[in-house]
Enzyme design. Structure first.
Site, mmCIF file in Angstrom:
data_model
loop_
_atom_site.group_PDB
_atom_site.id
_atom_site.type_symbol
_atom_site.label_atom_id
_atom_site.label_comp_id
_atom_site.label_asym_id
_atom_site.label_seq_id
_atom_site.Cartn_x
_atom_site.Cartn_y
_atom_site.Cartn_z
ATOM 1 N N HIS A 55 0.845 -1.196 0.000
ATOM 2 C CA HIS A 55 0.000 0.000 0.000
ATOM 3 C C HIS A 55 0.880 1.245 0.000
ATOM 4 C CE1 HIS A 55 0.724 -0.741 4.284
ATOM 5 N NE2 HIS A 55 0.240 0.438 4.602
ATOM 6 N N HIS A 57 1.275 3.918 1.947
ATOM 7 C CA HIS A 57 1.819 4.632 3.103
ATOM 8 C C HIS A 57 3.342 4.669 3.044
ATOM 9 C CE1 HIS A 57 -2.061 3.956 5.650
ATOM 10 N NE2 HIS A 57 -2.173 4.952 4.801
ATOM 11 N N ASP A 59 5.749 4.412 5.055
ATOM 12 C CA ASP A 59 6.562 3.397 5.731
ATOM 13 C C ASP A 59 6.482 2.030 5.067
ATOM 14 O OD1 ASP A 59 3.901 3.157 6.617
ATOM 15 O OD2 ASP A 59 4.503 2.269 8.521
ATOM 16 N N HIS A 60 5.851 1.966 3.890
ATOM 17 C CA HIS A 60 5.811 0.732 3.096
ATOM 18 C C HIS A 60 6.265 0.945 1.656
ATOM 19 C CE1 HIS A 60 3.617 -1.823 6.058
ATOM 20 N NE2 HIS A 60 3.314 -0.616 6.526
ATOM 21 N N HIS A 113 -7.664 -0.964 5.247
ATOM 22 C CA HIS A 113 -6.619 -0.099 5.801
ATOM 23 C C HIS A 113 -6.380 1.063 4.840
ATOM 24 C CE1 HIS A 113 -3.122 0.936 8.215
ATOM 25 N NE2 HIS A 113 -2.373 0.965 7.115
ATOM 26 N N ASP A 136 -0.370 -4.137 6.073
ATOM 27 C CA ASP A 136 -1.083 -3.665 7.263
ATOM 28 C C ASP A 136 -2.533 -4.136 7.277
ATOM 29 O OD1 ASP A 136 1.242 -2.448 7.999
ATOM 30 O OD2 ASP A 136 0.504 -0.393 7.883
ATOM 31 N N HIS A 175 4.555 -5.102 10.322
ATOM 32 C CA HIS A 175 5.087 -4.477 11.530
ATOM 33 C C HIS A 175 5.278 -5.515 12.632
ATOM 34 C CE1 HIS A 175 4.512 -0.161 10.503
ATOM 35 N NE2 HIS A 175 3.519 -0.626 9.753
#
Length: 257
Positions: A55, A57, A59-60, A113, A136, A175
Site C-alpha cells: 500500500h 503509506h 513506511d511501506h 486499511h 497492514d 510491523h
C-alpha cells in the site's frame, strides 16, 4: 523459497523473497530502505527482479522509486495505486498471477486499511512452501486500522480472502506489533489458551531480540480476535452477535488500548 526479514524504521519489516532452489531471482516486499535492501541482495547473492508494495503509506513504499534506478530496468514494481505509489510500474489485479523464477505469485486485493491495499500470496512451485505478505491488513494477533474502509471490508479481507488460504501458509506482516496485539487479545479472549501461549512465546522472542514473524493462517484462526469474530467468546466480550459489529467494536477498543 527463502524469506529474509529486513527491519526498517522503528518496527517495520521489509522482506527479501528468494527462489533459492532455482533461479536465485528475488523480490523485495515494501521497500523503504534501499541501503539495507542492497546489502541483503549482495549478501544473498540474488538477482532482484521485483518489488511488491502492499500500500501507499510512506513506511511501506517510500523507496519503491529507487528500485529500478538501483537494480535496473528488469525490475517490475507491483502495486495497486499508481497515483499514490511513486515508482510503481505494474498495476495488480485481484486474483492476478505471475512468477518470480519458480515462485508463483497471486495478488489479493484487501481494501480497508487503504482502499488499494494488496496482499501477495507466494507459492514455491518446487517445494510447496507457501507464504502471504499481508502489509497492514493482517498482523500476528491483530488487524490494521480501518483508515479508508469498513468493518465489512476487513472481515472480507481477513475471514473470507485470507482465511481461505491453506492453513500452513506462513504469514509475514508489515510491523512487529505482536506482543501488543496479543496483550489486547487477552483482554477480549482471555480464556483462550492459544492466546496465552502465543503471548508468552512472543514476549520471550522480543526479550531475546528475535522476530515474531512468521505466523501461519491456521494459527491466526486460533488466537487472532479479528479472525474469531464469529466465536461465542468474542461475541460475549463485545456484547454483539453480528460478526461485523464484533469486528467494529474490537477495532475501536484496540485503537484505544
Amino acid at each position: 523459497m527463502k524469506i529474509v526479514p529486513i527491519p526498517a524504521f522503528r518496527d517495520n519489516y521489509q522482506y527479501l523473497v528468494i527462489d533459492d532452489k532455482g533461479t536465485k531471482q528475488a523480490a523485495i516486499v515494501d521497500p523503504v530502505d534501499i541501503d539495507s535492501i542492497q546489502e541483503n541482495v549482495l549478501k544473498e547473492k540474488v538477482k532482484l527482479v521485483a518489488g511488491f508494495v502492499t500500500h501507499h503509506h510512506n513506511d511501506h513504499s517510500n523507496h519503491a522509486h529507487k528500485l529500478v534506478p538501483t537494480f535496473g530496468n528488469e525490475v517490475t514494481v507491483y502495486g495497486n495505486d499508481e497515483a499514490r505509489i511513486a515508482g510503481q510500474t505494474k498495476n495488480t489485479t485481484d486474483g492476478g498471477v505471475f512468477k518470480i523464477g519458480n515462485l508463483g505469485v497471486k495478488t489479493l486485493h484487501t481494501p480497508c486499511h487503504t482502499t488499494t491495499h494488496v496482499c501477495f500470496f507466494v507459492d514455491d512451485l518446487t517445494t510447496g512452501e507457501k507464504a502471504v505478505f499481508t502489509g497492514d491488513t493482517l498482523f500476528i494477533g491483530g488487524s490494521g486500522r480501518f483508515f479508508e474502509g469498513t468493518a465489512e471490508q476487513m472481515d472480507a479481507a481477513l475471514n473470507t480472502k485470507l482465511a481461505s488460504l491453506p492453513d500452513d501458509t506462513k504469514v509475514y506482516c508489515g510491523h512487529e506489533y505482536t506482543v501488543g496485539n496479543l496483550k489486547f487479545a487477552a483482554t477480549v479472549d482471555g480464556e483462550n489458551p492459544h492466546v496465552r501461549a502465543k503471548l508468552r512465546w512472543a514476549e520471550e522472542q522480543r526479550a531475546n531480540h528475535q522476530f515474531t514473524v512468521p505466523s501461519s493462517i491456521g494459527d491466526e484462526k486460533k488466537f487472532n480476535p479479528f479472525m474469531r469474530v464469529r466465536e461465542p467468546a468474542l461475541k460475549k466480550a463485545t456484547g454483539k452477535e453480528d460478526p461485523l459489529e464484533v469486528m467494529d467494536v474490537l477495532r475501536t477498543r484496540k485503537n484505544n488500548f
